[in-house]
Design an enzyme around this catalytic site. Structure first.
Site, PDB file in Angstrom:
ATOM      1  N   ARG A 172      -6.362  -1.593  59.259  1.00 40.54           N
ATOM      2  CA  ARG A 172      -6.815  -2.673  60.136  1.00 40.54           C
ATOM      3  C   ARG A 172      -5.881  -3.887  60.202  1.00 40.54           C
ATOM      4  O   ARG A 172      -6.102  -4.794  60.997  1.00 40.54           O
ATOM      5  CB  ARG A 172      -8.222  -3.137  59.743  1.00 40.54           C
ATOM      6  N   ASP A 173      -4.833  -3.953  59.387  1.00 38.14           N
ATOM      7  CA  ASP A 173      -3.920  -5.100  59.435  1.00 38.14           C
ATOM      8  C   ASP A 173      -2.493  -4.651  59.131  1.00 38.14           C
ATOM      9  O   ASP A 173      -1.800  -5.249  58.302  1.00 38.14           O
ATOM     10  CB  ASP A 173      -4.374  -6.179  58.452  1.00 38.14           C
ATOM     11  N   VAL A 174      -2.062  -3.603  59.809  1.00 39.80           N
ATOM     12  CA  VAL A 174      -0.702  -3.098  59.619  1.00 39.80           C
ATOM     13  C   VAL A 174       0.277  -4.057  60.281  1.00 39.80           C
ATOM     14  O   VAL A 174       0.166  -4.354  61.475  1.00 39.80           O
ATOM     15  CB  VAL A 174      -0.547  -1.694  60.232  1.00 39.80           C
TER      16      VAL A 174
END
Length: 306
Positions: free
Chosen positions: A86-88
Site C-alpha cells: 500500500r505504500d511502495v
C-alpha cells in the site's frame, strides 16, 4: 504477528519489538546504504531543486528493481495469504551493504482474504504514487502496488521525484509525464543524463513497455508482480546481449546513542517458521532471506535484551 512471519531475502526483516515504559517500537535489520532514492537524486527540500546524484549503472538499477519486485511478489503470494504493501515508493526500498534491495515499511500494509479480489478501505499512501483506481473506488488490490511500483521504475530511469512542482506543469507528475512520453515514443528523451548512451535500445524498450503496463488506468489491465519480474529480468538480459527482443506470452544527526532504551523482546524463533508451500517457485529465482537476525540483534547491548 504477520510481520514476524515474513522472512525473505528482499524484504527487510523484523528482529524484535518493544512495548514498555510508554515506548512502542519495532526493531528491523539495519540497511547500511539507505534508501533507493538516496542513490538516485537529491530532493528539492534538501537542495532547493531536485537534482540527479546517481552514479548507478543501468545494470545496477535494473538489478535493484528486480530485487524489489521479488520482495513484492513474495508479499502478494507467500505466507499462504495476500499482503498488499500500500505504500511502495523509492524511500521504502532500502539497500544493504552489498547493494541488495529490500522492500521496507509495512506500517499501512493490509492482509487481504484469499477469497476476495480486493479490500475496501480508506485511501492511504503517498501522493504521486497512488493508484488512481484505488483513489476513486476505495478498493485496494495487489494491482495498486503494481501501479506504485511502475512510478518507482520511472524514478529509477529518470532520477527525479514522483512529484516536482519546480518543473513545467506537464512534467510535475512523473507518472503522467512518463506515460505521455511513452505514448509519443520519446521515452529516451527523459532518462537520467548519466545513462544517455549507456542503455541498450532493446532493454530500454522492454523496460518502457513494463512501465506502461504497470501504469494502466484500470487494475485489471496491469500485470501481476510475477510478470513484472519476468520483464525486468528480460530487460537485464537484453542489456547484456544484442539479440533481438522476443515476446513473453505470460506477460501482461543521530541522537539514539544518548537515549535510554527500554527492554527489547526478541521474537520467538518459532514465529518465523515457514512451510514449504510458502516458498516461491524457482522460475522467478525468488529466495527466502539468508539474513541471520541474531547477528544484527547481538549488536544491540541493552538491559533485558534477549
Amino acid at each position: 504477528m504477520v510481520l514476524s512471519k515474513i522472512r525473505h531475502r528482499h524484504l527487510v526483516s523484523l528482529i524484535g519489538y518493544c512495548y514498555e515504559r510508554s515506548e512502542m517500537a519495532l526493531v528491523f535489520e539495519f540497511m547500511e546504504k539507505g534508501t533507493l532514492r538516496d542513490h538516485l537524486y537529491t530532493p528539492k527540500e534538501e537542495s532547493g531543486k531536485s537534482t540527479s546524484v546517481s552514479g548507478l549503472s543501468w545494470n545496477r538499477r535494473l538489478q535493484l528493481c528486480i530485487d524489489a519486485a521479488k520482495g513484492l511478489h513474495y508479499l502478494h503470494t507467500g505466507l499462504g495469504g495476500s499482503i498488499i504493501h500500500r505504500d511502495v515508493k523509492s524511500t521504502n526500498i532500502l539497500l544493504d551493504v552489498h547493494y541488495v534491495a529490500k522492500v521496507a515499511d509495512f506500517g499501512i500494509s493490509r492482509l487481504g482474504p484469499l477469497e476476495q479480489s480486493h479490500v475496501s478501505t480508506e485511501v492511504k499512501g503517498s501522493f504521486g504514487y497512488l493508484d488512481p483506481e484505488y483513489f476513486r473506488c476505495l478498493q485496494l488490490t495487489k494491482k495498486s502496488d503494481v501501479h506504485c511500483f511502475g512510478v518507482v521504475l520511472l524514478e529509477v530511469l529518470c532520477a527525479r521525484p514522483a512529484i516536482d512542482n519546480s518543473l513545467p506543469r506537464q512534467q510535475v507528475n512523473l507518472a503522467d509525464w512518463g506515460m505521455s512520453c511513452l505514448m509519443e515514443g520519446e521515452l529516451h528523451k527523459i532518462i537520467d543524463p548519466f545513462l544517455v548512451g549507456k542503455i541498450n535500445s532493446n532493454s530500454l524498450s522492454r523496460y518502457g513497455e513494463t512501465v506502461e503496463k504497470c501504469l494502466k488506468e484500470c487494475g485489471v489491465d496491469r500485470p501481476n508482480m510475477a510478470d513484472v519480474l519476468w520483464d525486468l529480468e528480460y530487460a537485464l538480459q537484453l542489456q547484456h546481449t544484442a539479440v533481438p527482443e522476443q515476446s513473453h506470452e505470460g506477460s501482461n544527526t543521530d541522537v539514539s546513542n544518548n537515549l535510554p532504551l527500554p527492554g527489547i523482546r526478541r521474537l520467538p524463533s518459532h514465529s518465523i517458521a515457514m512451510s514449504s508451500e510458502d516458498e516461491i517457485g524457482s522460475d522467478a529465482n525468488i529466495e527466502r532471506s539468508s539474513t541471520n537476525p541474531s547477528e544484527v540483534f547481538s549488536q544491540l547491548r541493552m538491559e533485558d535484551a534477549r
